[in-house]
Design an enzyme around this catalytic site. Structure first.
Site, mmCIF file in Angstrom:
data_model
loop_
_atom_site.group_PDB
_atom_site.id
_atom_site.type_symbol
_atom_site.label_atom_id
_atom_site.label_comp_id
_atom_site.label_asym_id
_atom_site.label_seq_id
_atom_site.Cartn_x
_atom_site.Cartn_y
_atom_site.Cartn_z
ATOM 1 N N LYS A 21 0.844 -1.185 0.000
ATOM 2 C CA LYS A 21 0.000 0.000 0.000
ATOM 3 C C LYS A 21 0.888 1.246 0.000
ATOM 4 C CE LYS A 21 -4.113 1.780 2.380
ATOM 5 N NZ LYS A 21 -5.118 1.509 3.439
ATOM 6 N N GLU A 72 -19.192 -5.657 10.974
ATOM 7 C CA GLU A 72 -20.115 -4.924 11.842
ATOM 8 C C GLU A 72 -21.168 -5.825 12.481
ATOM 9 O OE1 GLU A 72 -18.246 -2.064 9.017
ATOM 10 O OE2 GLU A 72 -19.260 -4.006 8.791
ATOM 11 N N ARG A 99 -24.964 -1.869 8.291
ATOM 12 C CA ARG A 99 -24.599 -3.246 7.967
ATOM 13 C C ARG A 99 -24.899 -4.214 9.117
ATOM 14 N NH1 ARG A 99 -20.361 -3.496 4.065
ATOM 15 N NH2 ARG A 99 -19.121 -4.879 5.359
#
Length: 629
Positions: A350, A436, A464
Site C-alpha cells: 500500500k 459490523e 450493515r
C-alpha cells in the site's frame, strides 16, 4: 523489449538532487540481448531516491496517449511498466491538490494496468471492492481531466459510480460486496448467453474479512460461477493497522495471518509455475494425465486450501507489482473455458512508489492536500479538538473509573478514536475487522456477562449490522452502548458515507435511548451518561469535525464556563431533558417577548435556526377532507 541505457542510469545516479524525474530520452531499443538485463521497471525502482524531496516525471508521454483502455492494447510490456510509473505519479500529483483516498490506488496501479490491458471493459466487468482504490481505473477510462473536481460538489466521485461512467461496473463505498456482485453478473451473462463472460472482483485482505465475502465464495463454488476474484493482500486490514488492542498490534484478522503465511512459506509464483498448476482448469480426463505434473508444481499440501475447499481454483501468491507475471497469468485465466471460479492471490504494498506513504503508520490512506516533495499534509489552523478525540478521551475517563468498560471497533480504530483508547487500555480494546454484524453481537455477548461494551462504528456502517441491533440487542434489552461517529453529512466522501439515516432506522427500534450532542460539552456528558446506563441499550451519535472551543461556546450557546475553560470531565445528564440554546431572534434576543416586539424573527440570516431532518416529507395534507371547506 526496451531497455534503459546504462549511460542514462549513470547520469541519473550522478545527479546532485534527490528529486527523481525519469528521463524520457533514456528509453531505447537494445541492439543485443546482452546489452542490458535491467528492465525499465527495475531501473525505476532502483533509482528512486531514499529521501526527500520527491518528484515525478516532467512529462508523461505514454499516459498522454491513453484516453481509454483500448489505447493500451498496442503497448508492449515495457511500455506498460512505464505507463504504470507515469500513472502512479499522476495520482500523486492529482491527490496532492485535492486530497482523497491515496495509498490504496498507488498499491494497485500495476494491477489496474494489467486488468485493463487484458480484459475489454465495458463488455467485461471489473468490480472494485469499496472502490477507494479506483483512481488509476478512473484515469484510464476517460476521466483523467476531471481529477481537479475529485470529491467536490458536482465533481467526480471518489468511488465507483455507475451513473458516472459505463466503465464503473458496480457502485461501492462499503466493503465486501464485490464477489457477490461479480457472481450475479456472471450468472446473468450465462443465462443471457452473452458472447463473453469475464467478471473480475478485486477485494483487499481487509474487505475479505467481512462475512458477506464468504457467503459469496460459498455460493460461487457451489454454483461453479465463472469469475476471477483478485485478493489484493497488502497486510493493511484496519485503519490504521497496528493499533494496540487485545489482539496485540498485528492485523486484526486471522485470515491476514493465513495469507501472510502463504507468502512466507511459498515463493512468489511465476508464470512457469502457474502454467503447470493450470491443470485444474482442464477437463477431468486431462487432469488425470497431468496429475503428477500438478503435484510437482504445487506441492502435496497446497497453500490455498481454504479457498479450494470453498470451490475455487487458487493461484498464487503473485507479486502484484510485476507486470511480466501478472499479464500472462490474467490472459490465461481470461482464455480458459472453465466455469470454475478462480482466486488470484497477489501481494502488494500500500502506497507503493511513494516513500512518505510507505513509511506512514496509516500509509497515507486518506489525506488532505499535501506537499509532494515531503509528503507533509496541509493542516488547517485550529486549536479545537475533534469530536472523535473528545469522545475517546471521555471514554478513557469513564473506563478509568469502571473496569467493566470495553471498546469495540470494526477495523476503524483511527476513525472512531479507538486507537486513542487502545493506547491507554489495550487489553480492553477489540478490533474485529470489517465485521459490523459480528461486532454488534460480540458486544451483546459481553453485555450478557456484565461488561459494559462501547460498540464504536460509523453511522453509515452501522447499517450493515441492523438486524443484530434489533434481534440481538434491542429485543433482549441488553445494555450495549453504540457510539456512532460521522453522524449527519460527512462531506467529500459522498452518499455512501453520509450518516443521514441513523435517526430513521434506529428511532423505530424499541428500548433504544438515542442521544445527539450539540457541542463538545454535551458529548462528554453523554458519554458518561451512556456509561451509567445499565437498564437497556443506548446510542450516541455525533458528527465528524471539530469542537467549538470555549470562546464560541460562551458566545453562541450561553455557557458560563468557570475560568473560561471547558470542564475536563463530563457528568451524567438527565434523560429526556433538553435546554434552549437560542431563541427566535438570534443571539440578540433577551427574551421571547423582546423578540416578538422587535419583529426580527427569521428576517435576518443570523436569526434563523435550521432543523435538520433527512428523508422525503409526505405531501401536504389538506386542512379539510375533499369537498368540505
Amino acid at each position: 523489449m526496451k531497455f534503459i541505457s546504462a549511460a542514462a542510469l549513470t547520469a541519473v545516479a550522478a545527479t546532485t538532487t534527490t528529486a527523481f524525474t525519469l528521463p524520457t530520452t533514456a528509453v531505447q531499443k537494445s541492439s543485443s540481448p546482452a546489452a542490458s538485463s535491467t528492465s525499465l521497471f527495475e531501473a525505476i525502482n532502483r533509482i528512486t531516491p531514499a529521501g526527500p524531496p520527491y518528484a515525478g516525471p516532467t512529462s508523461k508521454p505514454i499516459l498522454d496517449s491513453v484516453k481509454f483502455p483500448h489505447d493500451m492494447k498496442r503497448l508492449d510490456i515495457t511500455e506498460l511498466q512505464q505507463l504504470s510509473h507515469e500513472l502512479r505519479w499522476e495520482i500523486i500529483e492529482a491527490v496532492s491538490k485535492t486530497g482523497g483516498h491515496f495509498s490504496s490506488s498507488l498499491g494497485v496501479t500495476e494491477l489496474t494496468v494489467a486488468l485493463h490491458y487484458v480484459f475489454d471493459m465495458p463488455e467485461d466487468d471489473i468490480i472494485w471492492d469499496v472502490a477507494h482504490q479506483c483512481y488509476a481505473h478512473k484515469m484510464l477510462t476517460g476521466r483523467r481531466d476531471r481529477f481537479p473536481t475529485l470529491r467536490q460538489l458536482g465533481g467526480m466521485s471518489g468511488f465507483c459510480k455507475r451513473k458516472e461512467s459505463e466503465y464503473d461496473s458496480f457502485g461501492a463505498g462499503h466493503s465486501s460486496t464485490s464477489i457477490s456482485a461479480a457472481q450475479g453478473m456472471s450468472v446473468a451473462k450465462s443465462i443471457l448467453n452473452k458472447r463473453k463472460n469475464n467478471c473480475i472482483a478485486v477485494i483487499g485482505d481487509g474487505a475479505i474479512t467481512g462475512g458477506m465475502a464468504y457467503e459469496a465464495m460459498n455460493s460461487g463454488g457451489y454454483l461453479s460461477s465463472r469469475m476471477i476474484v483478485v485478493l489484493n493482500d497488502n497486510g493493511q486490514v484496519s485503519l490504521p493497522t497496528g493499533t494496540q488492542s487485545a489482539g496485540g498490534v498485528k492485523p486484526a484478522s486471522q485470515l491476514s495471518a493465513y495469507t501472510s503465511n502463504l507468502i512466507v512459506s511459498k515463493p512468489f509464483q511465476d508464470f512457469r509455475g502457474f502454467a503447470k498448476s493450470l491443470n485444474k482448469l482442464f477437463p477431468e480426463s486431462v487432469q488425470e494425465v497431468n496429475e503428477r505434473i500438478d503435484e510437482y508444481a504445487r506441492g502435496v499440501v497446497t497453500g490455498g486450501t481454504l479457498f479450494e475447499e470453498l470451490g475455487f481454483f487458487y493461484v498464487g501468491p503473485i507479486d502484484g507489482h510485476d507486470l511480466e507475471t501478472l499479464v500472462p497469468i490474467l490472459e490465461k485465466l481470461r482464455d480458459s473455458d472453465s466455469t470454475k471460479p478462480v482466486l488470484l492471490h497477489i501481494k502488494t504494498t500500500k502506497g507503493y512508489g511513494y516513500p512518505p506513504a510507505m513509511a506512514a503508520s496509516d500509509r497515507m490512506h486518506g489525506v488532505g492536500k499535501f506537499d509532494i516533495g515531503t509528503g507533509v499534509q496541509v493542516k488547517g489552523k485550529t486549536t479545537a479538538p475533534s469530536f472523535t478525540s473528545i469522545f475517546a478521551n471521555a471514554m478513557i475517563d469513564a473506563a478509568t473509573e469502571d473496569r467493566a468498560i470495553v471498546g469495540i471497533t470494526a477495523a476503524m480504530p483511527g476513525g472512531t478514536g479507538m486507537d486513542i483508547f487502545g493506547r491507554r487500555f489495550p487489553k480492553r480494546t477489540f478490533d474485529v475487522g470489517i465485521a459490523e454484524q459480528h461486532a454488534v453481537t460480540f458486544a451483546a455477548g459481553m453485555a450478557c456477562e456484565g461488561l459494559k461494551p462501547f460498540c464504536c462504528i460509523y453511522s453509515t456502517f452501522m447499517q450493515r449490522g441492523y438486524d443484530q441491533v434489533v434481534h440481538d440487542v434491542a429485543i433482549q434489552n441488553l445494555p450495549v452502548r453504540f457510539m456512532l461517529d460521522r453522524a449527519g453529512v460527512v462531506g467529500n466522501d459522498g452518499p455512501t458515507h453520509h450518516g443521514c439515516y441513523d435517526l430513521a432506522y434506529l428511532g423505530c427500534i424499541p428500548n433504544l435511548t438515542i442521544m445527539s450532542p450539540s457541542d463538545e460539552i454535551e458529548l462528554r456528558n453523554m458519554v458518561m451518561t451512556c456509561a451509567g446506563m445499565d437498564d437497556g441499550p443506548s446510542v450516541l451519535r455525533y458528527p465528524r469535525g471539530i469542537g467549538y472551543g470555549a470562546d464560541a461556546l460562551q458566545k453562541l450557546f450561553g455557557y458560563d464556563l468557570e475560568n473560561g475553560e471547558i470542564p475536563a470531565k463530563g457528568t451524567p445528564i438527565e434523560i429526556g431533558k433538553g435546554r434552549i440554546i437560542r431563541l427566535p431572534g438570534g443571539v440578540r434576543a433577551m427574551s421571547a417577548e423582546d423578540t416578538r416586539s422587535a419583529g426580527s424573527r427569521g428576517k435576518r440570516k443570523e436569526d434563523r435556526v435550521a432543523i435538520l431532518s433527512f428523508g422525503s416529507p409526505p405531501p401536504p395534507a389538506p386542512l379539510f377532507p375533499p369537498g368540505r371547506k
